[in-house]
Design a protein around this motif. Structure first.
Motif, PDB file in Angstrom:
ATOM      1  N   GLU A   1      10.559   4.173 -10.608  1.00 55.13           N
ATOM      2  CA  GLU A   1       9.694   3.003 -10.421  1.00 55.13           C
ATOM      3  C   GLU A   1       8.126   3.126  -8.697  1.00 55.13           C
ATOM      4  OE1 GLU A   1       9.696   0.243 -12.395  1.00 55.13           O
ATOM      5  OE2 GLU A   1      11.859   0.607 -13.157  1.00 55.13           O
ATOM      6  N   SER A   2       7.158   2.734  -9.148  1.00 58.27           N
ATOM      7  CA  SER A   2       6.277   2.854  -8.094  1.00 58.27           C
ATOM      8  C   SER A   2       5.560   2.102  -7.829  1.00 58.27           C
ATOM      9  CB  SER A   2       5.645   3.831  -9.087  1.00 58.27           C
ATOM     10  OG  SER A   2       6.162   5.425  -8.941  1.00 58.27           O
ATOM     11  N   ASN A   3       5.305   1.309  -6.495  1.00 60.79           N
ATOM     12  CA  ASN A   3       3.719   0.112  -6.618  1.00 60.79           C
ATOM     13  C   ASN A   3       3.114   1.449  -6.561  1.00 60.79           C
ATOM     14  OD1 ASN A   3       5.522  -2.491  -5.803  1.00 60.79           O
ATOM     15  ND2 ASN A   3       6.896  -1.299  -4.891  1.00 60.79           N
ATOM     16  N   ILE A   4       1.968   0.873  -7.041  1.00 57.84           N
ATOM     17  CA  ILE A   4      -0.055   1.205  -7.153  1.00 57.84           C
ATOM     18  C   ILE A   4      -0.404   0.149  -6.829  1.00 57.84           C
ATOM     19  CG2 ILE A   4      -0.989   2.824  -9.164  1.00 57.84           C
ATOM     20  CD1 ILE A   4       1.500   3.600 -10.604  1.00 57.84           C
ATOM     21  N   VAL A   5      -0.977   0.394  -5.911  1.00 61.24           N
ATOM     22  CA  VAL A   5      -2.273  -0.921  -5.658  1.00 61.24           C
ATOM     23  C   VAL A   5      -4.079   0.283  -5.374  1.00 61.24           C
ATOM     24  CG1 VAL A   5      -1.187  -3.008  -4.610  1.00 61.24           C
ATOM     25  CG2 VAL A   5      -1.833  -1.091  -2.849  1.00 61.24           C
ATOM     26  N   PRO A   6      -5.027  -0.544  -5.315  1.00 62.60           N
ATOM     27  CA  PRO A   6      -6.141  -0.061  -4.935  1.00 62.60           C
ATOM     28  C   PRO A   6      -6.426  -0.293  -3.968  1.00 62.60           C
ATOM     29  CG  PRO A   6      -6.039  -2.455  -6.313  1.00 62.60           C
ATOM     30  CD  PRO A   6      -4.996  -1.488  -6.652  1.00 62.60           C
ATOM     31  N   GLY A   7      -6.672   0.956  -3.648  1.00 62.67           N
ATOM     32  CA  GLY A   7      -7.276   0.464  -2.055  1.00 62.67           C
ATOM     33  C   GLY A   7      -8.536   1.750  -1.792  1.00 62.67           C
ATOM     34  N   SER A   8      -8.950   2.299  -0.245  1.00 62.61           N
ATOM     35  CA  SER A   8     -10.532   2.703  -0.317  1.00 62.61           C
ATOM     36  C   SER A   8      -9.783   3.380   0.808  1.00 62.61           C
ATOM     37  CB  SER A   8     -11.526   2.275  -0.132  1.00 62.61           C
ATOM     38  OG  SER A   8     -11.225   1.082   0.733  1.00 62.61           O
ATOM     39  N   MET A   9     -10.388   4.336   1.398  1.00 66.64           N
ATOM     40  CA  MET A   9     -10.119   5.448   2.425  1.00 66.64           C
ATOM     41  C   MET A   9     -11.197   4.979   3.075  1.00 66.64           C
ATOM     42  SD  MET A   9      -8.098   7.836   1.858  1.00 66.64           S
ATOM     43  CE  MET A   9      -7.669   8.537   3.537  1.00 66.64           C
ATOM     44  N   ALA A  10     -10.324   4.739   4.863  1.00 63.77           N
ATOM     45  CA  ALA A  10     -11.299   4.096   5.634  1.00 63.77           C
ATOM     46  C   ALA A  10     -11.415   5.887   6.665  1.00 63.77           C
ATOM     47  CB  ALA A  10     -10.195   3.188   6.969  1.00 63.77           C
TER      48      ALA A  10
ATOM     49  N   VAL B   1      -9.552   4.789  -4.221  1.00 64.99           N
ATOM     50  CA  VAL B   1      -8.259   5.470  -4.788  1.00 64.99           C
ATOM     51  C   VAL B   1      -7.228   4.705  -5.156  1.00 64.99           C
ATOM     52  CG1 VAL B   1      -8.847   7.113  -2.366  1.00 64.99           C
ATOM     53  CG2 VAL B   1      -7.409   5.488  -1.797  1.00 64.99           C
ATOM     54  N   GLU B   2      -6.228   4.990  -5.227  1.00 60.15           N
ATOM     55  CA  GLU B   2      -4.854   4.116  -5.700  1.00 60.15           C
ATOM     56  C   GLU B   2      -3.769   4.552  -4.569  1.00 60.15           C
ATOM     57  OE1 GLU B   2      -4.842   3.564 -10.270  1.00 60.15           O
ATOM     58  OE2 GLU B   2      -4.975   5.793 -10.184  1.00 60.15           O
ATOM     59  N   ILE B   3      -2.545   3.524  -4.023  1.00 55.68           N
ATOM     60  CA  ILE B   3      -2.116   4.289  -3.279  1.00 55.68           C
ATOM     61  C   ILE B   3      -0.550   3.792  -3.936  1.00 55.68           C
ATOM     62  CG2 ILE B   3      -0.764   3.149  -1.311  1.00 55.68           C
ATOM     63  CD1 ILE B   3      -3.913   3.709  -1.046  1.00 55.68           C
ATOM     64  N   VAL B   4       0.303   4.284  -3.842  1.00 59.02           N
ATOM     65  CA  VAL B   4       1.384   4.803  -3.940  1.00 59.02           C
ATOM     66  C   VAL B   4       2.863   4.398  -3.704  1.00 59.02           C
ATOM     67  CG1 VAL B   4       3.053   5.724  -5.945  1.00 59.02           C
ATOM     68  CG2 VAL B   4       1.347   6.200  -5.943  1.00 59.02           C
ATOM     69  N   ILE B   5       3.692   3.083  -3.559  1.00 59.43           N
ATOM     70  CA  ILE B   5       4.399   3.268  -2.849  1.00 59.43           C
ATOM     71  C   ILE B   5       5.908   2.698  -3.250  1.00 59.43           C
ATOM     72  CG2 ILE B   5       5.353   1.790  -0.109  1.00 59.43           C
ATOM     73  CD1 ILE B   5       3.130   1.164   0.583  1.00 59.43           C
ATOM     74  N   ARG B   6       6.947   3.542  -3.109  1.00 60.57           N
ATOM     75  CA  ARG B   6       8.233   3.184  -3.916  1.00 60.57           C
ATOM     76  C   ARG B   6       8.586   2.229  -3.272  1.00 60.57           C
ATOM     77  NH1 ARG B   6       7.524   6.955  -8.677  1.00 60.57           N
ATOM     78  NH2 ARG B   6       7.213   8.832  -7.735  1.00 60.57           N
ATOM     79  N   PRO B   7       9.543   1.353  -4.436  1.00 62.58           N
ATOM     80  CA  PRO B   7      10.031   0.552  -3.834  1.00 62.58           C
ATOM     81  C   PRO B   7      11.796   0.719  -2.989  1.00 62.58           C
ATOM     82  CG  PRO B   7       9.847   0.573  -6.119  1.00 62.58           C
ATOM     83  CD  PRO B   7       9.523   1.368  -6.115  1.00 62.58           C
ATOM     84  N   GLU B   8      12.047   2.236  -2.528  1.00 60.32           N
ATOM     85  CA  GLU B   8      13.342   2.017  -2.261  1.00 60.32           C
ATOM     86  C   GLU B   8      12.455   2.266  -0.459  1.00 60.32           C
ATOM     87  OE1 GLU B   8      12.582   5.616  -3.922  1.00 60.32           O
ATOM     88  OE2 GLU B   8      12.368   3.477  -4.615  1.00 60.32           O
ATOM     89  N   ASP B   9      11.323   2.863  -0.383  1.00 60.32           N
ATOM     90  CA  ASP B   9      10.923   2.427   0.951  1.00 60.32           C
ATOM     91  C   ASP B   9      10.167   1.499   1.498  1.00 60.32           C
ATOM     92  OD1 ASP B   9      10.805   5.782   0.741  1.00 60.32           O
ATOM     93  OD2 ASP B   9       8.958   5.932  -0.266  1.00 60.32           O
ATOM     94  N   LEU B  10       9.806   0.638   1.048  1.00 60.48           N
ATOM     95  CA  LEU B  10       9.807  -0.719   1.182  1.00 60.48           C
ATOM     96  C   LEU B  10      11.162  -1.571   2.074  1.00 60.48           C
ATOM     97  CD1 LEU B  10       7.359  -2.053  -0.888  1.00 60.48           C
ATOM     98  CD2 LEU B  10       6.749  -1.008   0.647  1.00 60.48           C
ATOM     99  N   GLU B  11      10.703  -1.651   3.479  1.00 51.57           N
ATOM    100  CA  GLU B  11      12.014  -2.908   3.940  1.00 51.57           C
ATOM    101  C   GLU B  11      11.776  -4.310   4.397  1.00 51.57           C
ATOM    102  OE1 GLU B  11      14.488  -2.803   8.520  1.00 51.57           O
ATOM    103  OE2 GLU B  11      12.612  -1.501   7.398  1.00 51.57           O
ATOM    104  N   ILE B  12      12.522  -4.911   4.034  1.00 52.46           N
ATOM    105  CA  ILE B  12      12.507  -6.712   4.245  1.00 52.46           C
ATOM    106  C   ILE B  12      12.423  -6.797   5.265  1.00 52.46           C
ATOM    107  CG2 ILE B  12      13.244  -8.581   3.773  1.00 52.46           C
ATOM    108  CD1 ILE B  12      14.164  -8.030   0.512  1.00 52.46           C
TER     109      ILE B  12
END
Length: 369
Positions: free
Chosen positions: A241-250, A275-286
């Motif tokens: 599972e992946s969170n994939i969102v659009p972004g850009s390099m600063a 760019v596209e940003i990927v963050i795995r669901p288990e790497d997100l902390e509530i």
């Protein structure tokens, strides 16, 4: 990779059928001795075609296949030092376990004493000692698979090819057989090439994975490399599972997405490059909305046994999936926290070769990506 370690090489191999369909497109890769490789991808991507080319059941339309440095494009299947375990096992129902395993040895006309010794040793390897006289129809799915493997290894191949051999088993037995296959490969010390469309199998069993799509290899590497550093959206989406969102390099080590700028560990891209940003669901902390790097409104929550699968949306409309042991409420606003190392930046449409060149160029100017 040293030549001594390499056992199989594909050099710009293309496979085209008589109806004009191209199922492999200039594929190149190398296989080392004594490792567990997995060809992973959706149905029709070409992974079984690669297996059949190695086995000698097909010939390439273009390119060369080498085994121990020698071209084997037209070497007959029965002269290759490989054996195949098929998806349906292809056992002979009219022969008992012993005779199924002994079949290839009898074709070679080995003496009975040698046949008995080799068959018993192969059955011992797959934990079927004492099953010699059992009929195939009396065996479970897992036991039939072990017989098929014993029949393959009794001929002492240098490479064992496995074409989705776990697909017919139930979930519990599949998990057990994953452990058994991995341990068997280690004990035998020969090269395994395993075909599957199941990413969990690939991650659990492999030394190296080739992720395939539409007749090409999208990315190759260790399970950790593939999971943590996907080369493009297809790989990121296919492997877990992946969170994939659009972004850009600063700038180097800083990236923009969801209307904010975040620290990251990736560099080598131009400022303002999409760019596209990927963050795995288990790497997100509530956490609380005030303490979170992102603020999300919870849309759905499902209990998955070991964790809750929570889906919500940030203020920019991006969807976020979270795997957490914390229970929240639908409609609740929560904060999401994550480390810079959790952010993986992908260039749009980048191939593995282009990624490697970018990484090498970046390292040569003294940076560590």
């Amino acid at each position: 990779m040293s030549t001594e370690q390499t056992i199989i090489q594909f050099e710009q191999v293309t496979k085209r059928y008589d109806d004009g369909e191209t199922v492999l497109k200039s594929v190149s890769f190398e296989i080392e001795r004594g490792k567990f490789y997995t060809l992973l991808g959706p149905s029709g991507c070409g992974k079984t075609t690669i297996l059949r080319l190695i086995a000698g059941f097909l010939e390439p339309s273009e390119g060369e296949i080498r085994f121990d440095g020698k071209v084997i494009n037209r070497v007959p299947a029965n002269e290759r030092l490989v054996n195949t375990v098929f998806q349906d096992y292809a056992l002979f129902p009219h022969l008992n376990v012993f005779e199924n395993v002994a079949f290839g040895l009898r074709i070679k006309k080995l003496k009975q004493a040698a046949v008995e010794a080799k068959v018993l040793e192969a059955l011992r390897f797959v934990n079927l000692k004492g099953y010699e006289k059992r009929e195939i129809t009396e065996l479970s799915g897992g036991q039939r698979q072990r017989v098929a493997i014993a029949r393959a290894i009794v001929n002492e191949p240098e490479v064992l090819l496995l074409d989705e051999p776990l697909s017919a088993l139930d979930l519990k037995l599949r998990t057990e057989m994953q452990y058994e296959l991995r341990e068997l490969q280690r004990r035998l010390g020969i090269t395994f090439i395993f075909v599957t469309h199941d990413q969990e199998e690939a991650l659990a069993m492999s030394d190296e994975i080739f992720v395939m799509k539409e007749g090409t290899i999208q990315q190759s590497g260790t399970p950790t490399d593939i999971y943590d550093e996907p080369i493009n959206r297809f790989v990121a989406d296919f492997i877990g599972e992946s969170n994939i969102v659009p972004g850009s390099m600063a700038e180097d080590y800083r990236v923009q997405f969801a209307g904010k700028t975040f620290e990251c560990v990736d560099g080598g891209l131009r400022p303002n490059e999409p760019v596209e940003i990927v963050i795995r669901p288990e790497d997100l902390e509530i956490t609380t909305p005030e303490r979170g790097k992102l603020q999300v409104k919870v849309d759905t929550q499902l209990f998955r046994g070991v964790h809750y699968e929570i889906v919500g949306y940030d203020e920019a409309g991006n969807e976020w999936m979270v795997h957490s042991t914390k229970k929240v409420e639908v409609g609740e606003r929560i904060g999401l926290d994550f480390d810079p190392e959790a952010i993986h930046v992908m260039r749009f449409g980048e191939t593995e070769e282009e990624f490697d060149k970018r990484l090498l160029a970046y390292e040569e100017i003294g940076h560590d990506q």
